[in-house]
Design a protein around this motif. Structure first.
Motif, short mmCIF file in Angstrom:
data_model
loop_
_atom_site.label_atom_id
_atom_site.label_comp_id
_atom_site.label_asym_id
_atom_site.label_seq_id
_atom_site.Cartn_x
_atom_site.Cartn_y
_atom_site.Cartn_z
N LYS A 4 0.82 -1.21 0.00
CA LYS A 4 0.00 0.00 0.00
C LYS A 4 0.86 1.27 0.00
O LYS A 4 0.38 2.34 -0.29
CB LYS A 4 -0.89 0.02 1.24
CG LYS A 4 -1.75 -1.23 1.41
CD LYS A 4 -3.10 -1.03 0.76
CE LYS A 4 -4.00 -2.25 0.82
NZ LYS A 4 -3.66 -3.31 1.71
N GLY A 37 5.05 3.09 -0.45
CA GLY A 37 6.40 2.92 -1.00
C GLY A 37 6.36 2.53 -2.46
O GLY A 37 5.31 2.46 -3.09
N ARG A 38 7.56 2.28 -3.00
CA ARG A 38 7.69 2.08 -4.43
C ARG A 38 6.90 0.86 -4.92
O ARG A 38 6.33 0.86 -5.99
CB ARG A 38 9.16 1.96 -4.80
CG ARG A 38 9.44 2.21 -6.23
CD ARG A 38 10.89 2.58 -6.46
NE ARG A 38 11.18 3.92 -5.98
CZ ARG A 38 12.40 4.40 -5.90
NH1 ARG A 38 13.42 3.69 -6.24
NH2 ARG A 38 12.58 5.63 -5.47
N ARG A 46 3.02 0.68 -6.25
CA ARG A 46 2.55 0.93 -7.62
C ARG A 46 2.25 -0.38 -8.34
O ARG A 46 1.59 -0.38 -9.36
CB ARG A 46 3.59 1.71 -8.42
CG ARG A 46 4.44 2.67 -7.65
CD ARG A 46 3.63 3.82 -7.07
NE ARG A 46 4.52 4.78 -6.42
CZ ARG A 46 4.12 5.81 -5.73
NH1 ARG A 46 2.85 6.06 -5.56
NH2 ARG A 46 4.98 6.62 -5.17
N LEU A 47 2.78 -1.46 -7.79
CA LEU A 47 2.57 -2.76 -8.43
C LEU A 47 1.19 -3.33 -8.19
O LEU A 47 0.75 -4.23 -8.90
CB LEU A 47 3.60 -3.77 -7.90
CG LEU A 47 4.99 -3.73 -8.51
CD1 LEU A 47 5.95 -4.46 -7.60
CD2 LEU A 47 5.01 -4.36 -9.87
#
Lengths: 222, 333
Positions: free
Chosen positions: A175, A177-178, A181-182
């Motif tokens: 939900k 951090g980088r 986006r996945l």
């Protein structure tokens, strides 16, 4: 009385440094699956810099935690610099001036560390972050402490919960951090921050166990 | 890994050293080896403009240090936020007594490190206010704009904020104008080939031959979808169909168009894409007030492009037209 002296506590920091160094590749590999693959590199950089500084200027556990925090905040950056920097700084604050670290002091250190992170991050349980480890580990430790379990049992409970939290992140969807986006694609891999947090708590518990046994003198951890 | 480096872990430091040697007319070092400043900064009586972020995006971020643009930059590791101390040292390098505007992109690490640096600055009597760029449309839905990442639109935010500060505006005015710039800006990217962080040694994501990733982020963050490679005309249509309704941009709006390569896409292809974008804008009666085409905000050697569009009003136009002299952007009146 189950406790160890703050002045004997520096091996805990050296053991943390070694644990991160030894797991550099593992942490980068799991980060690479859904992040940018540099978690182990950055953690290793910060912890190794701390080792150099502590070898030149050792001290007690509080000093070691402060040194580690200072380097993570000043030199590492990324997300993990401020998060772990704040974690160790807050832990240091809770044992500053304490000659002996016992069950109650370590409990306050854990809570203080968790509160510190919550001041700069909104991560909640289930977001697939290091908080999934820290929140469960702290809760398990405090629950055991409240029922009057010995220090080392509290630590065992903490480690058990930390591992459970780490493994649970595998099935979560990120939900924050980088990797957030996945979306769904972040499922199926353990979160790198959760893995390093678990490693840190496991290592702390292990070293404290040795310190309580008196089987570790303050030069051994170097 | 085909890279012209010495040692992966020294790449950022050595790049900074080379940059300082190449641009002594614009840039100077500071006490902190990872903080670079405009040669004249701090400029007394001017609001200081600071930015910073991970490395690997040349000319961003240090390439925008210069006259009427950015005063100081914190230089992080590749694709990793600079630590709080670096942002703080950049604030000090830029503070000419009128406060500092920290204009940066929306990433978790940057948010935390900037927040800690702003706290530290407050304790030391430096007033810092921030604007967080979130122009990347595909990175979150419209009702969650606060979650969107900052990409090439940051350049227009620095351009506008830097010009406003140079005009003698107060910190409040600079912040309001930079916020207005980013609020009127929308971007998106398409990725064609991945990039490799030197210390990692291999690409941390793949784009298959004959495919493209729509909405890819500046560090390879996954986009909306992976589809079969399209023509430049189809890409232009696809991107404008996502970007334009989001603000929305309407007929007769005057806009800035910025097309930036992601690192290894030839300029030739960027102009092919611009040609297509210009045709679409013509049909939609959007007036291109000023185009920028080039490698303005890259992602190491990633192949692909970012399209950025900013809607103008008279204030923004004045700032966009303002003279600027930096490595990454040069305009003379």
């Amino acid at each position: 009385m189950e406790q160890f002296a703050n002045r004997d506590g520096i091996p805990l920091i050296f053991d943390l440094i070694r644990a991160i160094q030894e797991n550099k590749q593992y942490l980068s590999d799991i980060d690479g699956a859904i992040g940018d693959g540099d978690h182990g590199i950055n953690m290793n950089k910060g912890f190794t810099l701390c080792r150099e500084e502590l070898l030149a200027n050792p001290g007690n556990l509080t000093h070691g935690l402060k040194t580690l925090s200072k380097i993570l905040v000043m030199k590492i950056g990324g997300s993990m610099g401020p998060l772990y920097g704040t974690f160790f700084k807050s832990m240091a604050a809770a044992c500053d001036g304490q000659d002996a670290i016992d069950m109650a002091v370590f409990g306050r250190m854990l809570s203080s560390g968790r509160e510190g992170i919550q001041k700069i991050s909104d991560a909640k349980l289930g977001d697939k972050t290091l908080m999934d480890v820290l929140l469960l580990a702290e809760a398990a430790y405090q629950a055991a402490a409240q029922t009057g379990e010995p220090f080392r049992v509290c630590l065992d409970k903490m480690v058990e919960a930390a591992r459970h939290g780490r493994d649970a992140t595998k099935e979560m969807v990120a939900k924050l951090g980088r990797s957030s986006r996945l979306g769904e694609r972040s499922r199926g891999v353990v979160d790198a921050g959760a893995a390093s947090c678990c490693l840190i708590l496991e290592t702390m518990a292990g070293t404290i166990g040795h310190l309580l046994n008196g089987s570790l003198d303050s030069s051994q951890g170097l | 890994m085909q890279k012209m480096i010495n040692a992966p872990e020294a790449a950022v430091d050595e790049m900074v050293e080379g940059y300082l040697k190449a641009h002594p007319d614009l840039v100077a070092g500071t006490d902190n080896a990872r903080v670079l400043k405009y040669r004249q900064a701090p400029i007394p009586g001017k609001v200081g403009i600071v930015t910073g972020g991970g490395s690997g995006h040349k000319p961003a971020f240090i390439g925008y240090i210069g006259r009427n643009m950015v005063d100081a930059v914190a230089v992080g590791e590749i694709f990793s936020s600079p630590p709080a101390q670096m942002f703080f040292d950049a604030f000090r390098a830029a503070d000419g007594g009128k406060g500092v505007a920290c204009l940066y992109g929306n990433y978790a690490g940057d948010n935390m490190n900037v927040r800690m640096a702003v706290e530290q600055a407050k304790e030391e009597g430096i007033e810092v206010r921030t604007v967080v760029a979130n122009d990347d449309v595909p990175s979150a839905p419209g009702d969650q704009r606060a979650k969107r990442r900052g990409v090439a639109g940051e350049i227009l935010m620095w351009k506008v904020g830097g010009a406003k500060a140079a005009m003698g505006a107060s910190l409040d005015e600079v912040i309001a104008q930079a916020q207005k710039a980013i609020d009127n800006t929308r971007s998106m990217g398409i990725g064609l080939m991945p990039c490799t962080i030197p210390e990692v040694g291999h690409p941390n994501f793949m784009i298959e031959e004959g495919k493209m990733e729509v909405g890819i982020g500046h560090h390879g963050e996954p986009g909306l979808e992976v589809v079969a490679l399209e023509t430049a005309a189809q890409m232009a249509r696809r991107m404008t169909e996502i970007i334009l309704p989001d603000l929305p941009f309407n007929a007769h709006d005057e806009v800035v168009v910025l097309i930036s390569g992601l690192g290894s896409t030839p300029l030739m292809e960027l102009y092919i894409l611009y040609n297509e974008v210009e045709k679409i804008f013509g049909k939609k009666q959007l007036r291109i007030y000023r185009p920028y085409v080039g490698n303005y905000f890259t992602s190491l050697e990633m192949a692909g492009v970012t399209l950025t569009v900013m809607k103008l009003d008279a204030d923004l136009k004045a700032c966009i037209d303002y003279e600027v002299d930096s490595m990454g952007l040069r305009q003379f009146a």
